[in-house]
Design a protein around this motif. Structure first.
Motif, short mmCIF file in Angstrom:
data_model
loop_
_atom_site.label_atom_id
_atom_site.label_comp_id
_atom_site.label_asym_id
_atom_site.label_seq_id
_atom_site.Cartn_x
_atom_site.Cartn_y
_atom_site.Cartn_z
N CYS A 197 0.84 -1.20 0.00
CA CYS A 197 0.00 0.00 0.00
C CYS A 197 0.88 1.25 0.00
O CYS A 197 1.83 1.34 0.77
CB CYS A 197 -0.90 -0.01 1.24
SG CYS A 197 -1.96 1.44 1.35
N TYR A 256 -5.60 -1.82 6.33
CA TYR A 256 -5.16 -1.04 7.49
C TYR A 256 -6.02 0.23 7.69
O TYR A 256 -6.70 0.37 8.69
CB TYR A 256 -3.67 -0.69 7.31
CG TYR A 256 -2.95 -0.32 8.58
CD1 TYR A 256 -3.56 -0.39 9.83
CD2 TYR A 256 -1.62 0.09 8.55
CE1 TYR A 256 -2.89 -0.06 10.99
CE2 TYR A 256 -0.94 0.42 9.71
CZ TYR A 256 -1.58 0.34 10.92
OH TYR A 256 -0.90 0.69 12.07
N HIS A 257 -5.98 1.14 6.75
CA HIS A 257 -6.77 2.37 6.91
C HIS A 257 -7.86 2.50 5.86
O HIS A 257 -8.51 3.53 5.76
CB HIS A 257 -5.87 3.60 6.85
CG HIS A 257 -4.70 3.55 7.78
ND1 HIS A 257 -3.43 3.21 7.36
CD2 HIS A 257 -4.61 3.74 9.11
CE1 HIS A 257 -2.60 3.20 8.39
NE2 HIS A 257 -3.29 3.52 9.47
N GLY A 258 -8.00 1.48 5.03
CA GLY A 258 -9.13 1.43 4.11
C GLY A 258 -9.02 2.26 2.85
O GLY A 258 -10.02 2.44 2.15
N TRP A 259 -7.82 2.75 2.53
CA TRP A 259 -7.71 3.48 1.27
C TRP A 259 -8.13 2.55 0.13
O TRP A 259 -7.78 1.37 0.14
CB TRP A 259 -6.26 3.93 1.03
CG TRP A 259 -5.81 5.06 1.93
CD1 TRP A 259 -6.34 5.42 3.13
CD2 TRP A 259 -4.70 5.94 1.69
NE1 TRP A 259 -5.64 6.48 3.66
CE2 TRP A 259 -4.63 6.82 2.80
CE3 TRP A 259 -3.77 6.07 0.68
CZ2 TRP A 259 -3.66 7.82 2.90
CZ3 TRP A 259 -2.79 7.06 0.77
CH2 TRP A 259 -2.76 7.93 1.87
N CYS A 291 -7.40 -1.34 1.16
CA CYS A 291 -6.33 -1.77 2.06
C CYS A 291 -6.94 -2.08 3.43
O CYS A 291 -7.83 -1.38 3.91
CB CYS A 291 -5.28 -0.66 2.18
SG CYS A 291 -3.99 -1.02 3.36
N HIS A 327 0.30 3.99 1.21
CA HIS A 327 0.16 4.77 2.43
C HIS A 327 1.21 4.37 3.47
O HIS A 327 2.16 5.09 3.71
CB HIS A 327 -1.26 4.61 3.00
CG HIS A 327 -1.50 5.42 4.24
ND1 HIS A 327 -2.30 4.99 5.26
CD2 HIS A 327 -1.04 6.65 4.60
CE1 HIS A 327 -2.34 5.91 6.20
NE2 HIS A 327 -1.59 6.93 5.83
N ARG A 328 1.07 3.19 4.06
CA ARG A 328 2.02 2.78 5.10
C ARG A 328 2.66 1.43 4.80
O ARG A 328 3.21 0.80 5.69
CB ARG A 328 1.31 2.72 6.46
CG ARG A 328 0.97 4.07 7.06
CD ARG A 328 2.21 4.73 7.68
NE ARG A 328 1.89 6.00 8.29
CZ ARG A 328 2.03 7.17 7.68
NH1 ARG A 328 2.46 7.22 6.43
NH2 ARG A 328 1.72 8.29 8.31
N GLY A 329 2.54 1.00 3.57
CA GLY A 329 3.31 -0.18 3.16
C GLY A 329 2.71 -1.53 3.50
O GLY A 329 3.34 -2.56 3.29
N VAL A 330 1.50 -1.55 4.02
CA VAL A 330 0.87 -2.84 4.35
C VAL A 330 0.59 -3.62 3.05
O VAL A 330 0.36 -3.03 2.00
CB VAL A 330 -0.45 -2.57 5.13
CG1 VAL A 330 -1.34 -3.81 5.19
CG2 VAL A 330 -0.12 -2.11 6.53
S1 FES Z 1 -1.48 1.32 5.01
FE1 FES Z 1 -2.93 1.05 3.47
S2 FES Z 1 -4.42 2.53 3.89
FE2 FES Z 1 -2.93 2.89 5.39
#
Ligand code: FES
Lengths: 188, 204
Positions: free
Chosen positions: B42, B63-66, B61, B44-47
């Motif tokens: 991702c 983690y934060h749903g982007w 995603c 955003h934060r690499g998940v």
């Molecule tokens: S890590 Fe994917 S939305 Fe934050």
């Protein structure tokens, strides 16, 4: 109402909660950390009858009246015994990995053998156009083995190696009454 | 292009992780049946995006749903529902096609995708993708395969990729009339033979 004495991150306690939820059985839950080692305990409300350990709890659910899932007959018992034994082994290794103070590889030969065996069994069912190990519908065997599929990531097991397990995992998450535990998220 | 799975193993609104060499991808099929391949990370934060889910015909995603559309562009950030995400927020996209019952993915050094090197566009039924505990060099050598990732034998298409250095993934597709169970059991025997060969027991 039945009372489940279980532990929130214990896979076996979760499998009993999941079975009860899919079967529409109301459970009162009581946190008991001993379940982490010894598995859950299922009691009736009087406290007079208790099923101790995962297999006993599962068979306890099967004795309740008017439930759609049938307990496997002797010809299907091998599959159930295998599922219960695999979950117990998985549980012990997962506990060791999650409690380890240093990085610890959960992909032991024993664990990889469980995943291969699960993949092969699910693939054989798929060859007969089936998704579930219990029969045409989801049942006790599926619930018993499901945490092994759903928590694979905790042991570093990649689902890219196991397409049949991935399908099984997705199918279980689509069941009405599916519930979650830490490590098994809802939004799939 | 690399064969990374069977078309039948990825239904609409489903996600599958794929590894090959040092690369990790996520495949997902939208509700119209179109397949997409992104980097499994991702922005955003690499998940890992392969932990996520399909929502509103986008890959979300965990983690934060982007949410990312089929072109890899971020279309929705749940924490800021009124925000139109900037066009710079996007995932890395890879070319992916389906042919002969299998999914073929192009790594970025292969643009445009070399479809001429793929098997002919014949109708085939995917039977099974199967992990084998041997490196890809052993697979090539035992199967006497001089192509990179696939061969045809007795009307069967056998393809493979390398999720880990010591693990190969075999994919089998057959002609529509052929016996599925017999083909599946043939693949299981091939797994045994390859693993025996690698461990020196040599059943090939
Ligand atoms: S890590 Fe994917 S939305 Fe934050």
């Amino acid at each position: 109402m039945l009372i489940l004495r279980g532990w929130i991150v214990d896979e076996r306690s979760y499998a009993i909660r999941l079975a009860a939820s899919l079967l529409g059985i109301a459970l009162a839950e009581d946190t008991d950390r001993r379940a982490e080692r010894f598995g859950p305990v299922l009691e009736d409300e009087t406290g007079e009858r208790a099923h101790v350990g995962f297999y006993d709890c599962l068979s306890g659910l099967a004795t309740l009246p008017r439930r759609p899932w049938v307990w496997p007959d002797p010809s299907g018992r091998e599959m159930l015994d295998w599922a219960v034994d695999s979950l117990e082994r998985f549980s012990a290794v997962r506990r060791a990995v999650l409690c380890a103070t240093r990085p610890c590889d959960g992909r032991t030969p024993e664990i990889l053998h469980i995943y291969r065996s699960l993949e092969d069994r699910l693939h054989d069912r798929a060859m007969e156009d089936g998704l579930w190990l219990s029969g045409p519908e989801c049942g006790f065997v599926d619930v018993a083995i499901f945490p092994v599929a759903g928590l694979a990531r905790d042991l570093g097991i990649g689902m890219d190696l196991y397409p049949a397990i991935r399908r099984f995992d997705a199918g279980m998450r689509r069941q009405a009454g599916f519930i979650t535990m830490p490590g098994i998220a809802a939004c799939h | 292009m690399i064969p990374v799975g069977l078309s039948r193993d990825l239904a609409c609104n489903e996600i599958a992780p794929v590894r090959h060499g040092d690369d990790a991808f996520v495949l997902w099929r939208d509700e119209g049946g179109i397949l997409h391949a992104f980097e499994d990370r991702c922005p955003h934060r690499g998940v890992r995006l392969s932990l996520g889910f399909v929502r509103d015909n986008r890959l979300a995603c965990l983690y934060h749903g982007w949410q990312f559309d089929g072109d890899g562009a971020c279309r929705h950030i749940p924490a800021h529902p009124a925000l139109k995400p900037p066009s710079t927020i996007r995932t890395r996209l890879f070319s992916v096609i389906e042919r002969a019952g299998m999914i073929w993915l192009a790594r970025e050094d292969e643009a445009p995708p070399a479809t001429a090197l793929l098997p002919a566009e014949t109708r085939r039924v995917g039977i099974r993708s199967l992990a084998v505990e041997v490196g890809i060099a052993t697979v090539r050598s035992v199967l006497s395969c001089d192509r990179a990732f696939w061969l045809e034998r007795d009307g069967r298409l056998i393809a493979f990729h390398a999720p880990e250095p010591a693990i190969s993934m075999l994919h089998l597709a057959i002609a529509p009339g052929e016996d599925r169970k017999e083909a599946s059991s043939w693949l299981s025997h091939l797994r045994d033979a390859l693993e025996d060969h690698a461990s020196g027991r040599d059943a090939c």
